[in-house]
Design an enzyme around this catalytic site. Structure first.
Site, mmCIF file in Angstrom:
data_model
loop_
_atom_site.group_PDB
_atom_site.id
_atom_site.type_symbol
_atom_site.label_atom_id
_atom_site.label_comp_id
_atom_site.label_asym_id
_atom_site.label_seq_id
_atom_site.Cartn_x
_atom_site.Cartn_y
_atom_site.Cartn_z
ATOM 1 N N GLU A 49 0.818 -1.212 0.000
ATOM 2 C CA GLU A 49 0.000 0.000 0.000
ATOM 3 C C GLU A 49 0.852 1.261 0.000
ATOM 4 O O GLU A 49 1.770 1.411 0.814
ATOM 5 C CB GLU A 49 -0.944 0.006 1.205
ATOM 6 N N LYS A 95 -7.791 -0.194 11.108
ATOM 7 C CA LYS A 95 -7.142 -0.712 9.902
ATOM 8 C C LYS A 95 -5.856 0.046 9.642
ATOM 9 O O LYS A 95 -4.837 -0.534 9.220
ATOM 10 C CB LYS A 95 -8.090 -0.592 8.708
ATOM 11 N N ASP A 101 2.774 -14.663 11.738
ATOM 12 C CA ASP A 101 1.435 -14.932 11.212
ATOM 13 C C ASP A 101 0.554 -13.690 11.371
ATOM 14 O O ASP A 101 -0.040 -13.468 12.422
ATOM 15 C CB ASP A 101 0.828 -16.122 11.963
ATOM 16 N N HIS A 148 -1.396 10.647 0.476
ATOM 17 C CA HIS A 148 -1.599 9.301 -0.038
ATOM 18 C C HIS A 148 -1.563 9.281 -1.561
ATOM 19 O O HIS A 148 -0.942 8.409 -2.166
ATOM 20 C CB HIS A 148 -2.942 8.757 0.452
#
Length: 447
Positions: free
Chosen positions: A95, A289, A305, A402
């Site tokens: 991202e 998130k 993991d 972004h």
């Protein structure tokens, strides 16, 4: 008149023995069956092989039915000052702007005393789930009488772990019959030190289950029905509320002044933004998130993991009965404080950490941390990422930074040449980036 577009599907029959085919044969079957119209499919799949390095076989042994390797960028966020020790933090993520934002937050706080992190607990959990339809008092008596035998049964499994200070820490019988008829569990806690410990925990649980069931068959107080304890499953839990790390930053409010905004205004807006995430689940999910952008990237880079970590952390965000923000902020006596407590079950030995060459490099970059040290680093990465995101939201807006980082992705979608990328990168230093704006400027340039 209504027009109906018909989509014709190729009739496909199941394949037997797919796992026994070679990688090339698997791709042949895939190309003929599902990718017949994609002439570049084989080239795309094979260009990511590592045939001459020995890596290909290693990668193929990680999982099943391997066709190729799926690459992610492996980047670095420097200048993380954690407990007065400087780190460069490796991140594996695709991202745009995550690594840049984390780096910027790290630099911001390194000038203000850095991050503080503390491990509050390292307890991990596993459970034997079983059904019992008899007298609960008898079951409780049986458990108390057999508990030492259960622990003795796993002694061969726990011997090495105990040498490192770990092992089975506790075991208790839990009555869950109010939730589900006849449902009980052996609730066990473990310490696995620098290992994530999944295989160790599951092996112990299965031995507990076998010993528990067999002992019940000969227990004198049980009648014929009660002897039939039915083991449903034995499995660790990825919810680890006793394996907690705390990360925080603080500074005088006046030190937060930035981009023409006073420290007092910045702190007030920041705290208010977090209050919204605390009370509004729709905002909290996206807020958290953003935390996971930083956490997952380090977890993945170090061979841990990330799916287990995600599941445990999001469950923790709902521990009070409502999904809420994982981070919190306050202003008290002129001091701004921003912090987070999260569950993190990580390892620095065993599993992929010992096999994947890049995971080994990542842990070397982090100066070969213990599991507890890695917990602190990962938590700080999440806190830094969240700070950067909220800071953008209350100042310039999230899209400005972004989209500038996303610019190269847009240019690649339009197959821009190296020269076109140079020209448009320069142009968008002083202009807002959007998909349509990039497309328009690229058309002008090409015409």
């Amino acid at each position: 008149m209504y027009l109906c577009a018909l989509k014709f599907h190729i009739m496909i029959t199941p394949i037997s023995g797919f796992s026994k085919l070679s990688k090339e044969e698997k791709i042949d079957w895939l190309s003929q069956t599902y990718l017949a119209h994609n002439t570049n499919a084989r080239k795309i799949l094979t260009q990511y092989w590592n045939p001459d390095s020995g890596l290909q076989q290693l990668h193929e042994e990680f999982t099943e039915n391997t066709l190729s390797n799926y690459y992610l960028p492996f980047g670095l966020a420097p200048n993380f000052l954690i407990n007065d020790r400087l780190y460069a933090v490796p991140m594996a993520i695709e991202e745009s702007s995550v690594i840049a934002a984390a780096s910027k937050a790290a630099k911001f706080w390194s000038d203000r005393g850095g991050f503080k992190a503390e491990v509050l607990g390292t307890e991990k959990i596993g459970q034997v789930h079983f059904m019992y339809s008899g007298d609960g008092k008898k079951l409780e008596h049986f458990f108390n009488s057999i508990k030492s035998t259960l622990l003795e049964a796993v002694a061969p499994l726990t011997k090495n772990m105990e040498k490192r200070g770990g092992g089975v820490m506790n075991m208790e019988l839990r009555d869950k019959t109010k939730l589900l008829d006849n449902y009980y569990q052996l609730h066990c806690t473990f310490e696995t030190k620098d290992s994530m410990g999944a295989n160790f925990i599951n092996s112990c649980l299965e031995r507990f289950a076998e010993t528990f069931r067999e002992a019940a068959k000969s227990h004198e107080a049980f009648n014929a029905t009660e002897k039939e304890i039915e083991i449903v499953m034995s499995i660790l839990s990825n919810y680890v509320p006793g394996c907690i790390v705390k990360a925080e930053v603080s500074c005088p409010v006046t030190a937060l002044a930035d981009q023409g905004m006073s420290g007092e205004d910045f702190a007030a807006k920041f705290v208010r933004a977090l209050k919204i995430a605390e009370v509004e689940p729709y905002r909290a999910v996206t807020h958290n998130k953003g935390i996971m952008n930083g956490i997952d990237a380090v977890v993945l880079a170090t061979g841990n993991d990330f799916r287990a970590v995600e599941a445990g952390i999001h469950a923790y965000a709902s521990k009070d009965g409502k999904y809420s923000s994982l981070t919190h902020a306050e202003v008290h006596d002129g001091q701004f404080r921003f912090w987070m407590e999260i569950p993190l079950a990580l390892g620095t030995v065993g599993g992929l950490t010992a096999l994947h060459p890049l995971s080994k490099i990542a842990l070397e970059i982090l100066q070969k941390p213990s599991a507890e040290e890695l917990m602190k680093i990962v938590a700080v990465a999440g806190l830094a990422q969240n700070f950067a995101a909220v800071k953008s939201l209350i100042t310039t807006g999230i899209q400005q930074g972004h989209m500038k980082m996303h610019l190269m992705n847009i240019l690649n979608q339009f197959q821009a040449t190296t020269q076109e990328k140079e020209v448009l990168t320069s142009y968008f230093k002083n202009h807002n980036v959007s998909h349509s704006a990039v497309e328009q400027q690229l058309e002008k340039l090409r015409s």
